[in-house]
Write an enzyme that holds these catalytic residues in place. Sequence first.
Site, PDB file in Angstrom:
ATOM      1  CE  LYS A  96      -3.741  -2.410   2.389  1.00  0.00           C
ATOM      2  NZ  LYS A  96      -4.538  -2.518   3.617  1.00  0.00           N
ATOM      3  CE  LYS A 104      -4.218  -9.831   1.303  1.00  0.00           C
ATOM      4  NZ  LYS A 104      -4.028  -8.365   1.460  1.00  0.00           N
ATOM      5  CD  GLU A 119      -6.380 -12.071   4.010  1.00  0.00           C
ATOM      6  OE1 GLU A 119      -7.632 -12.017   3.970  1.00  0.00           O
ATOM      7  OE2 GLU A 119      -5.651 -11.256   3.414  1.00  0.00           O
TER       8      GLU A 119
END
Length: 285
Positions: free
Chosen positions: A138, A170, A200
């Site tokens: 990010k 993810k 994840e």
Amino acid sequence: MQLAPLPRPVFEPAVRLALQEDLGAAGDITSAAVVPAGHRSRLEFRARQAGCLAGVDVAALAFELIDPTIRMLSHVKDGERLEPGTLIATVEGSSHALLTAERTALNFMGHLSGVASVTRSIVDTISGTKAKLACTRKTTPGLRALEKYAVRAGGGINHRFALYDAILIKDNHIAIAGGVRAAIHSAKAAAGHMVKIEIEVDTLDQLREVLDEGVDAVLLDNMTSAQLAQAVALVDGRALTEASGGITPHTARAIAESGVDLLSVGWITHSAPTLDIGLDWQANG
């Protein structure tokens, strides 16, 4: 650990683009109109608030690309702490060139020092635990290498740099693949022997399923400190444990004390406030 400098070819395109954006087709018309030809100056970078420095080489390059005869002398190194009033660097040369490059230099130094400073604040908060602070993808488009460098300057570590250097499965990957096991099987079939696999998980049941298959790391998403402690006990050293989701300076310590190996935080790059740094003319320059 000593902070390795960022190679110039990595950040020079970003500095050139920033200068081009500022100069446009006509250049610095204010300095051209106001500053006498041949005038020379000395400017000082000084911290106006406490923090951690990053971006000295980037700022120096902004001046160099405008005028290679400008000389910048650093008094503080990237990664070192700043107090209000700390003299960071002095820069000397053509007044016109200095004024032309100053905003680009300050934009980079202030932003990168802001990233380093918030990173350092969390690193200090979790000191004494085994956990390390990692950044994420990010980042500001075009500035990833610089922002990840600033995280290292603040005492953090880098997560994967981009999509190409590690497999991170993810929630959407799991949904599309048809479940945790299917996603892991596909990843293992595709990964080379040097590529690590992380997945994840949102629940302890998902984690148990992952551990049956075996991966290098598990990303424990949006779990409470109590859940994280249970997850760490379940993993029992079989994979790296990474806590992620909503981590703040107020929650970081408790999360680190759960026993996780990593805290990954996106806002240290995408929302770090700029560190206030001044660049002021010296009358005797």
